[in-house]
Design a protein around this motif. Structure first.
Motif, PDB file in Angstrom:
ATOM      1  N   PHE A   1      50.065  -5.010 136.216  1.00 45.92           N
ATOM      2  CA  PHE A   1      49.855  -4.041 137.216  1.00 45.92           C
ATOM      3  C   PHE A   1      51.285  -3.359 137.685  1.00 45.92           C
ATOM      4  O   PHE A   1      52.080  -4.079 137.418  1.00 45.92           O
ATOM      5  N   ALA A   2      51.034  -2.154 137.738  1.00 49.98           N
ATOM      6  CA  ALA A   2      52.310  -1.326 138.134  1.00 49.98           C
ATOM      7  C   ALA A   2      52.829  -1.785 139.712  1.00 49.98           C
ATOM      8  O   ALA A   2      52.155  -2.230 140.319  1.00 49.98           O
ATOM      9  N   ASP A   3      54.101  -1.779 139.420  1.00 49.31           N
ATOM     10  CA  ASP A   3      54.800  -2.266 140.928  1.00 49.31           C
ATOM     11  C   ASP A   3      54.192  -1.476 142.249  1.00 49.31           C
ATOM     12  O   ASP A   3      53.988  -1.984 143.168  1.00 49.31           O
ATOM     13  N   GLY A   4      54.039  -0.261 142.051  1.00 47.78           N
ATOM     14  CA  GLY A   4      53.840   0.601 142.855  1.00 47.78           C
ATOM     15  C   GLY A   4      52.467   0.991 143.047  1.00 47.78           C
ATOM     16  O   GLY A   4      51.912   1.126 141.938  1.00 47.78           O
ATOM     17  N   GLU A   5      51.819   1.297 144.004  1.00 54.48           N
ATOM     18  CA  GLU A   5      50.414   1.577 144.264  1.00 54.48           C
ATOM     19  C   GLU A   5      50.409   3.170 144.827  1.00 54.48           C
ATOM     20  O   GLU A   5      50.829   3.449 145.906  1.00 54.48           O
TER      21      GLU A   5
ATOM     22  N   SER B   1      40.358  11.443 126.357  1.00 53.16           N
ATOM     23  CA  SER B   1      41.354  12.369 126.463  1.00 53.16           C
ATOM     24  C   SER B   1      42.518  11.929 127.372  1.00 53.16           C
ATOM     25  O   SER B   1      42.357  11.291 128.478  1.00 53.16           O
ATOM     26  N   PRO B   2      43.818  12.208 127.090  1.00 47.97           N
ATOM     27  CA  PRO B   2      44.956  11.310 127.972  1.00 47.97           C
ATOM     28  C   PRO B   2      45.183  11.956 129.326  1.00 47.97           C
ATOM     29  O   PRO B   2      45.951  11.465 129.899  1.00 47.97           O
ATOM     30  N   VAL B   3      44.754  13.353 129.457  1.00 50.82           N
ATOM     31  CA  VAL B   3      44.685  13.917 130.693  1.00 50.82           C
ATOM     32  C   VAL B   3      43.538  13.888 131.459  1.00 50.82           C
ATOM     33  O   VAL B   3      43.382  14.448 132.628  1.00 50.82           O
ATOM     34  N   ASN B   4      42.373  13.006 131.341  1.00 49.47           N
ATOM     35  CA  ASN B   4      41.465  12.659 131.978  1.00 49.47           C
ATOM     36  C   ASN B   4      41.801  11.794 133.031  1.00 49.47           C
ATOM     37  O   ASN B   4      42.567  11.119 133.250  1.00 49.47           O
ATOM     38  N   ALA B   5      41.111  12.358 134.347  1.00 51.74           N
ATOM     39  CA  ALA B   5      41.580  11.486 135.466  1.00 51.74           C
ATOM     40  C   ALA B   5      41.332   9.944 135.565  1.00 51.74           C
ATOM     41  O   ALA B   5      42.161   9.165 136.155  1.00 51.74           O
ATOM     42  N   ALA B   6      40.339   9.505 135.149  1.00 52.08           N
ATOM     43  CA  ALA B   6      40.077   8.197 135.074  1.00 52.08           C
ATOM     44  C   ALA B   6      41.111   7.533 134.141  1.00 52.08           C
ATOM     45  O   ALA B   6      41.525   6.248 134.445  1.00 52.08           O
ATOM     46  N   VAL B   7      41.364   8.131 132.917  1.00 49.14           N
ATOM     47  CA  VAL B   7      42.590   7.429 131.984  1.00 49.14           C
ATOM     48  C   VAL B   7      43.648   7.280 132.727  1.00 49.14           C
ATOM     49  O   VAL B   7      44.559   6.266 132.756  1.00 49.14           O
ATOM     50  N   LEU B   8      44.139   8.525 133.496  1.00 48.50           N
ATOM     51  CA  LEU B   8      45.494   8.264 134.098  1.00 48.50           C
ATOM     52  C   LEU B   8      45.419   7.330 135.276  1.00 48.50           C
ATOM     53  O   LEU B   8      46.339   6.691 135.480  1.00 48.50           O
ATOM     54  N   ILE B   9      44.296   7.476 136.079  1.00 45.58           N
ATOM     55  CA  ILE B   9      44.260   6.176 137.065  1.00 45.58           C
ATOM     56  C   ILE B   9      44.450   4.815 136.503  1.00 45.58           C
ATOM     57  O   ILE B   9      45.327   3.904 137.152  1.00 45.58           O
ATOM     58  N   VAL B  10      43.681   4.513 135.691  1.00 38.82           N
ATOM     59  CA  VAL B  10      43.640   3.240 135.224  1.00 38.82           C
ATOM     60  C   VAL B  10      45.060   2.896 134.267  1.00 38.82           C
ATOM     61  O   VAL B  10      45.321   1.748 134.281  1.00 38.82           O
ATOM     62  N   SER B  11      45.415   3.829 133.711  1.00 39.33           N
ATOM     63  CA  SER B  11      46.793   3.555 132.829  1.00 39.33           C
ATOM     64  C   SER B  11      47.745   3.136 133.804  1.00 39.33           C
ATOM     65  O   SER B  11      48.854   2.370 133.349  1.00 39.33           O
ATOM     66  N   GLY B  12      47.874   3.937 134.821  1.00 41.64           N
ATOM     67  CA  GLY B  12      48.870   3.622 135.846  1.00 41.64           C
ATOM     68  C   GLY B  12      48.734   2.424 136.664  1.00 41.64           C
ATOM     69  O   GLY B  12      49.682   1.816 136.924  1.00 41.64           O
ATOM     70  N   ALA B  13      47.369   1.969 136.771  1.00 49.16           N
ATOM     71  CA  ALA B  13      47.307   0.460 137.498  1.00 49.16           C
ATOM     72  C   ALA B  13      47.718  -0.319 136.421  1.00 49.16           C
ATOM     73  O   ALA B  13      48.194  -1.440 137.275  1.00 49.16           O
TER      74      ALA B  13
ATOM     75  N   ASN C   1      49.950   0.045 134.127  1.00 40.39           N
ATOM     76  CA  ASN C   1      51.683   0.224 133.853  1.00 40.39           C
ATOM     77  C   ASN C   1      51.607   0.610 132.118  1.00 40.39           C
ATOM     78  O   ASN C   1      52.494  -0.335 131.571  1.00 40.39           O
ATOM     79  N   VAL C   2      50.549   1.146 131.498  1.00 42.17           N
ATOM     80  CA  VAL C   2      50.810   1.521 130.272  1.00 42.17           C
ATOM     81  C   VAL C   2      50.638   2.794 129.947  1.00 42.17           C
ATOM     82  O   VAL C   2      50.159   3.653 130.801  1.00 42.17           O
ATOM     83  N   ASN C   3      51.253   3.419 128.812  1.00 41.46           N
ATOM     84  CA  ASN C   3      50.856   4.927 128.405  1.00 41.46           C
ATOM     85  C   ASN C   3      49.444   5.183 128.271  1.00 41.46           C
ATOM     86  O   ASN C   3      48.841   4.500 127.811  1.00 41.46           O
ATOM     87  N   PRO C   4      48.962   6.449 128.619  1.00 40.97           N
ATOM     88  CA  PRO C   4      47.686   6.882 128.429  1.00 40.97           C
ATOM     89  C   PRO C   4      47.280   6.676 127.186  1.00 40.97           C
ATOM     90  O   PRO C   4      46.039   6.569 126.951  1.00 40.97           O
ATOM     91  N   ILE C   5      48.188   7.043 126.060  1.00 41.48           N
ATOM     92  CA  ILE C   5      47.660   7.108 124.948  1.00 41.48           C
ATOM     93  C   ILE C   5      47.196   5.687 124.237  1.00 41.48           C
ATOM     94  O   ILE C   5      46.302   5.936 123.595  1.00 41.48           O
ATOM     95  N   ARG C   6      48.030   4.797 124.817  1.00 42.99           N
ATOM     96  CA  ARG C   6      47.551   3.473 124.332  1.00 42.99           C
ATOM     97  C   ARG C   6      46.144   3.228 124.823  1.00 42.99           C
ATOM     98  O   ARG C   6      45.353   2.529 124.186  1.00 42.99           O
ATOM     99  N   LEU C   7      45.754   3.626 126.100  1.00 47.34           N
ATOM    100  CA  LEU C   7      44.622   3.434 126.529  1.00 47.34           C
ATOM    101  C   LEU C   7      43.417   4.212 125.881  1.00 47.34           C
ATOM    102  O   LEU C   7      42.382   3.719 125.503  1.00 47.34           O
ATOM    103  N   VAL C   8      43.785   5.490 125.692  1.00 45.68           N
ATOM    104  CA  VAL C   8      42.844   6.368 124.921  1.00 45.68           C
ATOM    105  C   VAL C   8      42.481   5.355 123.223  1.00 45.68           C
ATOM    106  O   VAL C   8      41.347   5.935 122.938  1.00 45.68           O
ATOM    107  N   LYS C   9      43.354   5.000 122.855  1.00 46.70           N
ATOM    108  CA  LYS C   9      43.153   4.211 121.455  1.00 46.70           C
ATOM    109  C   LYS C   9      42.159   3.294 121.614  1.00 46.70           C
ATOM    110  O   LYS C   9      41.459   3.050 120.712  1.00 46.70           O
TER     111      LYS C   9
END
Length: 466
Positions: free
Chosen positions: A230-234, A422-434, A436-444
């Motif tokens: 998980f990312a350090d900050g919430e 899409s790496p700019v999708n809100a859900a992708v950004l939320i979960v990748s931040g949670a 702590n990975v690059n959104p591109i890795r999650l989109v793969k």
């Protein structure tokens, strides 16, 4: 050909503006109005689809067209969607949505490390989209509940993140804004459209996709050692969500049913009508208002205060405003854009191409699906691409061999599935931040299941919808 190029340039401008993070409804509306003004300048202003009292001044008459579209879309379907958004906001305020998520996700903590958790988790997440229709809101709730539960059960963070992101896609429900509009466009009862058409393609697609997920996530895990935490900050949204879940822990278990009340009442009324007990099928707006008052009554009894429960209904009206600014604004904007494209003669040209030719009609549908997929993947939006193209379907279907429910199901499914790659999708950004990975890795991790699901949904739409 000139007018086709102008219309194509307009669509390209919409995609570009949304990609640059311009408000989707504002972008679509602005381009639509510009097209109407171009139609006025070039003498193509025709009012076949909208009834107005023409003044003879083309520019003012086009504004009257916009006026008519506003009135038409904000009444009926638009108002039902606004009321539904208000109900969803009230459910979040009292914590009922979080209670449903907690109850349904908690049993998964008992499993350990089996990849069978992937299809189970995906299908549970899809069911939860009935309770929390907003993809970003559902992602936040699942990040705080399902994600840690599945990681604790032995799945890798990226595998679980892919499940969470793709939970809100094509679960067929009469409460989904796009399907409410689809029912209106086809002049069908919403339950008939959803369960008699859309579900025939969406349900088998979801089941097969659950196992595609299992295969793909296992394959990806074998290729890479995933140790992301998980990312350090919430962020503030995640902190608010965790507060909602903490509040939900003190609620009675039956609160988990409250978000489903409108759905249950609609389905029950449809069944009773089929049995001849009722002479009508309940509409979205009446059952949502009834559900709100049931929830308010339960809140007043639990908290022993009638005034407090009534005062909290202000959240309902705030949610209505959010619905008007979001989905209903898209409805109006899309109607304006399609009117502009229609006056450019593009719809008429497409009808002529597909007239009395099933092969050409199928090609036309595939072009719409491909355009929707590209727009959704580029913008990360599931609503804007669907609403932008859906308005054109009735005219195409009325004068060609295209069956409207098939085409609407195909583009609705494509829009809601392809936004998750899409790496700019809100859900992708939320979960990748949670995690702590690059959104591109999650989109793969989401790309293959969602592309397969898009193909299946489109294929099943033509195979299983009569």
């Amino acid at each position: 050909m000139l007018y086709l190029l102008i219309a194509s340039a307009a669509l390209a401008a919409v995609v570009y503006l949304i990609y640059k993070k311009v408000h989707a409804a504002a972008a679509i509306f602005s381009v639509g109005v510009a097209l109407l003004m171009i139609a006025a300048v070039t003498g193509r202003a025709e009012f076949k689809t909208v009834e107005i009292d023409a003044t003879g001044n083309s520019f003012y008459d086009q504004l009257l067209v916009v006026d008519a579209l506003f009135k038409e879309r904000f009444s009926g379907i638009g108002m039902a969607i606004m009321v539904l958004f208000g109900f969803v906001s009230y459910m979040h305020h009292i914590g009922a949505d979080a209670k449903a998520v907690v109850i349904l996700s908690s049993p998964l903590k008992r499993f350990k490390g089996s990849y069978w958790l992937v299809p189970v988790g995906f299908l549970i997440g899809s069911l939860l989209s009935l309770v929390v229709p907003s993809a970003s809101a559902l992602s936040l709730l699942l990040v705080a509940t399902l994600l840690p539960a599945l990681i604790a059960a032995g799945l890798t963070p990226l595998t679980v993140a892919a499940i969470v992101v793709t939970s809100s896609t094509i679960m067929p429900t009469p409460l989904e804004a796009g399907l409410i509009q689809g029912a209106g466009l086809t002049n069908m009862q919403v339950t008939e459209f959803v369960f008699g058409s859309v579900a025939h393609a969406a349900i088998p697609t979801l089941v097969i996709t659950a196992f595609v997920h299992m295969w793909w996530q296992r394959r990806c895990d074998k290729k890479e050692a995933d140790t992301a935490g998980f990312a350090d900050g919430e962020n503030a949204s995640l902190a608010d969500t965790e507060e909602s879940i903490a509040r939900a822990s003190s609620l009675p278990g039956y609160y988990a049913v409250l978000p489903l009340l409108p759905l249950l009442l609609i389905v029950i009324s449809a069944i009773l009508k089929q049995l001849g007990v009722l002479s009508f099928e309940a509409g979205i707006l009446p059952v949502t208002v009834a559900s709100l008052f049931i929830a308010m009554a339960i809140e007043s009894i639990r908290k022993r205060t009638v005034t407090g429960a009534i005062d909290s209904a202000a959240i309902f009206f705030k949610g209505m405003g959010e619905g008007a600014a979001g989905v209903v604004a898209l409805l109006v904007a899309a109607a304006v854009l399609v009117e502009g494209i229609t006056q450019m003669g593009v719809i008429e040209m497409l009808i002529n191409v597909a007239q009395d030719s099933s092969g050409a009609a199928i090609t036309l549908v595939l072009i719409f699906v491909a355009a929707t997929a590209v727009m959704a993947a580029l913008t990360g939006s599931g609503t804007a691409p669907y609403f932008a193209f859906a308005e054109a379907v009735p005219d195409l279907a009325a004068q060609t061999s295209i069956h409207a429910p098939q085409m609407l199901t195909a583009i609705w499914g494509t829009s809601n599935l392809m936004r998750q790659v899409s790496p700019v999708n809100a859900a992708v950004l939320i979960v990748s931040g949670a995690i702590n990975v690059n959104p591109i890795r999650l989109v793969k991790r989401t790309a293959v299941p969602m592309i397969v699901a898009t193909v299946l949904n489109t294929l099943f739409a033509f195979m299983f919808i009569g």
